[in-house]
Design an enzyme around this catalytic site. Structure first.
Site, PDB file in Angstrom:
ATOM      1  N   TYR A  64      28.541  39.471  47.974  1.00 56.13           N
ATOM      2  CA  TYR A  64      29.360  39.210  46.779  1.00 56.13           C
ATOM      3  C   TYR A  64      30.790  38.841  47.167  1.00 56.13           C
ATOM      4  CZ  TYR A  64      31.859  40.207  42.426  1.00 56.13           C
ATOM      5  OH  TYR A  64      32.669  40.122  41.316  1.00 56.13           O
ATOM      6  N   GLN A  65      31.432  39.690  47.949  1.00 55.32           N
ATOM      7  CA  GLN A  65      32.876  39.495  48.237  1.00 55.32           C
ATOM      8  C   GLN A  65      33.117  38.212  49.018  1.00 55.32           C
ATOM      9  OE1 GLN A  65      34.397  42.362  47.006  1.00 55.32           O
ATOM     10  NE2 GLN A  65      33.634  44.159  48.106  1.00 55.32           N
ATOM     11  N   GLY A 141      44.748  42.525  33.795  1.00 53.38           N
ATOM     12  CA  GLY A 141      44.756  41.150  34.284  1.00 53.38           C
ATOM     13  C   GLY A 141      45.084  40.131  33.200  1.00 53.38           C
ATOM     14  N   ASP A 159      37.492  38.971  40.052  1.00 59.60           N
ATOM     15  CA  ASP A 159      36.458  39.910  40.517  1.00 59.60           C
ATOM     16  C   ASP A 159      36.386  41.023  39.490  1.00 59.60           C
ATOM     17  OD1 ASP A 159      34.770  41.612  41.841  1.00 59.60           O
ATOM     18  OD2 ASP A 159      36.245  42.214  43.343  1.00 59.60           O
ATOM     19  N   SER A 160      35.701  40.753  38.394  1.00 57.77           N
ATOM     20  CA  SER A 160      35.785  41.674  37.271  1.00 57.77           C
ATOM     21  C   SER A 160      34.461  42.375  37.025  1.00 57.77           C
ATOM     22  CB  SER A 160      36.223  40.912  36.014  1.00 57.77           C
ATOM     23  OG  SER A 160      35.132  40.675  35.173  1.00 57.77           O
ATOM     24  N   TYR A 228      22.772  44.575  42.577  1.00 57.34           N
ATOM     25  CA  TYR A 228      23.248  44.181  41.249  1.00 57.34           C
ATOM     26  C   TYR A 228      22.025  43.947  40.351  1.00 57.34           C
ATOM     27  CZ  TYR A 228      28.211  43.558  42.577  1.00 57.34           C
ATOM     28  OH  TYR A 228      29.508  43.755  42.976  1.00 57.34           O
TER      29      TYR A 228
HETATM   30  N1  AAT Z   1      34.485  44.050  44.220  1.00 53.93           N
HETATM   31  C1  AAT Z   1      33.692  44.950  43.488  1.00 53.93           C
HETATM   32  C2  AAT Z   1      33.102  44.387  42.314  1.00 53.93           C
HETATM   33  C3  AAT Z   1      33.547  44.480  41.045  1.00 53.93           C
HETATM   34  S1  AAT Z   1      34.933  45.369  40.791  1.00 53.93           S
HETATM   35  C4  AAT Z   1      35.594  44.995  39.242  1.00 53.93           C
HETATM   36  C5  AAT Z   1      37.005  45.588  39.090  1.00 53.93           C
HETATM   37  O1  AAT Z   1      37.610  45.006  37.920  1.00 53.93           O
HETATM   38  C6  AAT Z   1      37.077  47.113  38.886  1.00 53.93           C
HETATM   39  O2  AAT Z   1      37.853  47.670  39.913  1.00 53.93           O
HETATM   40  C7  AAT Z   1      37.749  47.271  37.499  1.00 53.93           C
HETATM   41  O3  AAT Z   1      38.593  48.405  37.422  1.00 53.93           O
HETATM   42  C8  AAT Z   1      38.527  45.972  37.400  1.00 53.93           C
HETATM   43  N2  AAT Z   1      38.910  45.554  36.029  1.00 53.93           N
HETATM   44  C9  AAT Z   1      38.177  45.675  34.898  1.00 53.93           C
HETATM   45  N3  AAT Z   1      38.852  45.188  33.846  1.00 53.93           N
HETATM   46  C10 AAT Z   1      40.052  44.732  34.308  1.00 53.93           C
HETATM   47  C11 AAT Z   1      41.183  44.114  33.690  1.00 53.93           C
HETATM   48  N4  AAT Z   1      41.219  43.871  32.382  1.00 53.93           N
HETATM   49  N5  AAT Z   1      42.236  43.769  34.485  1.00 53.93           N
HETATM   50  C12 AAT Z   1      42.218  44.019  35.813  1.00 53.93           C
HETATM   51  N6  AAT Z   1      41.161  44.598  36.448  1.00 53.93           N
HETATM   52  C13 AAT Z   1      40.085  44.957  35.709  1.00 53.93           C
HETATM   53  C14 AAT Z   1      32.759  43.798  39.980  1.00 53.93           C
HETATM   54  C15 AAT Z   1      31.354  44.273  39.908  1.00 53.93           C
HETATM   55  C16 AAT Z   1      30.439  43.473  39.013  1.00 53.93           C
HETATM   56  C17 AAT Z   1      29.257  44.311  38.543  1.00 53.93           C
HETATM   57  C18 AAT Z   1      28.122  43.488  38.080  1.00 53.93           C
HETATM   58  N7  AAT Z   1      27.125  44.265  37.359  1.00 53.93           N
END
Ligand code: AAT
EC number: 2.5.1.16
Length: 291
Positions: A64-65, A141, A159-160, A228
């Site tokens: 993913y990353q 964000g 990356d949400s 996932y």
């Molecule tokens: N890299 C790991 C994968 C992720 S992490 C998603 C991140 O988005 C989380 O740390 C969460 O706290 C952050 N996040 C959520 N909403 C916001 C926002 N509005 N602004 C900033 N950051 C936010 C994603 C995994 C996907 C899962 C699929 N099922």
């Protein structure tokens, strides 16, 4: 629910739940935004869970990353200013830092607990925060992008988490409009865009919105991530009006030296898989083309 197992249950994937055998729960907390949990699994290493949904495991986080980062950054020459939304674990930062052209990396993560927990339990992922080019902002964000100066970024990586909870607005049109405004002409965005097996309707909405907002290229790519939902996840890649971007043919491959950096060599990404990621099954191709 099977005792001793973690099952990922959510209305976003009704009628199914992937499970992992738990060896030990390492952390459980409640932040202002979500439930945060870390456990040691039997076969996927440590696992980070937010509101009951798996965000990453040590074993497959590379898929993913690396893809969410290098699909956009390898598609443009010399990316210099990069913004990451979400990604509080630091994994995307670790990947951005492989690009030696990059001068500044801003990150806006809503939840400080995710950052702290990642530094404690996932040091080889949170290593991304150690890059001196990184500036960490804790906040929403959506607000961060609204306030960002116009045309300031070469690339934005979103990356949400899924669109239930704090990430909901990150999937809506006004957010894409602020992303487009914050990008330079011919700049690129890559956002987490769910699974073609589970969320075709969400993807169709995202595509429709992005075609209106982004006047350059709009393409969908995907990767496999065993932990996932449905074992895969997709990305929406868009560019703004300006120098044209052909996402399917990377112009900025990572050189051998950079691929060895960032604490560990690249495990998943290469130029062949970059181009292959845009090949879609017929049903998805049709649905996306119809938007
Ligand atoms: N890299 C790991 C994968 C992720 S992490 C998603 C991140 O988005 C989380 O740390 C969460 O706290 C952050 N996040 C959520 N909403 C916001 C926002 N509005 N602004 C900033 N950051 C936010 C994603 C995994 C996907 C899962 C699929 N099922």
């Amino acid at each position: 629910v099977i005792p001793g197992w973690f099952s990922e249950i959510s209305p976003m994937w009704p009628g199914e739940a992937h499970s992992l055998k738990v060896e030990k729960i390492l952390f459980q907390g409640k932040s202002d935004y979500q439930d945060v949990m870390v456990f040691q699994s039997a076969t996927y290493g440590k696992v980070l869970v937010l509101d009951g949904v798996i965000q990453l495991t040590e074993r497959d986080e590379c898929a993913y990353q690396e893809m969410i980062t290098h699909l956009p950054l390898c598609s443009i020459p010399n990316p210099k200013k990069v913004l990451v939304i979400g990604g509080g674990d630091g994994g995307v930062l670790r990947e951005v830092s492989r690009h030696s052209s990059v001068e500044k990396i801003d990150i806006c993560e809503i939840d400080k607990m995710v950052v702290d927990v990642s530094k404690q339990f996932f040091p080889h992922i949170a290593v991304g925060f150690e890059d001196p080019r990184v500036t960490l902002n804790i906040g929403d964000g959506v607000a961060f992008l609204k306030a960002a100066p116009e045309g300031s970024y070469d690339a934005v990586i979103v990356d949400s988490s899924d669109p239930i909870g704090p990430a909901q607005e990150l999937f809506e049109k006004p957010f894409f409009e602020s992303v487009a405004r914050a990008l330079r002409p011919g700049g690129v965005v890559c956002t987490q865009a769910e699974s073609i097996w589970l969320h075709m309707h969400i993807i169709e909405d995202i595509v429709a919105n992005c075609r209106q907002v982004f006047k350059g290229s709009v393409d969908y790519a995907w990767t496999t991530v065993p932990t996932y939902p449905s074992g895969m996840i997709g990305f929406m890649l868009c560019s703004t009006e300006g120098p044209s971007v052909d996402f399917k043919h990377p112009v900025n491959p990572i050189d051998e030296n950079d691929s060895q950096q960032a604490g560990r060599p690249l495990k998943f990404y290469n130029s062949e898989i970059h181009s292959a990621a845009f090949c879609l099954p017929s049903f998805a191709k049709r649905a996306i083309a119809s938007k």
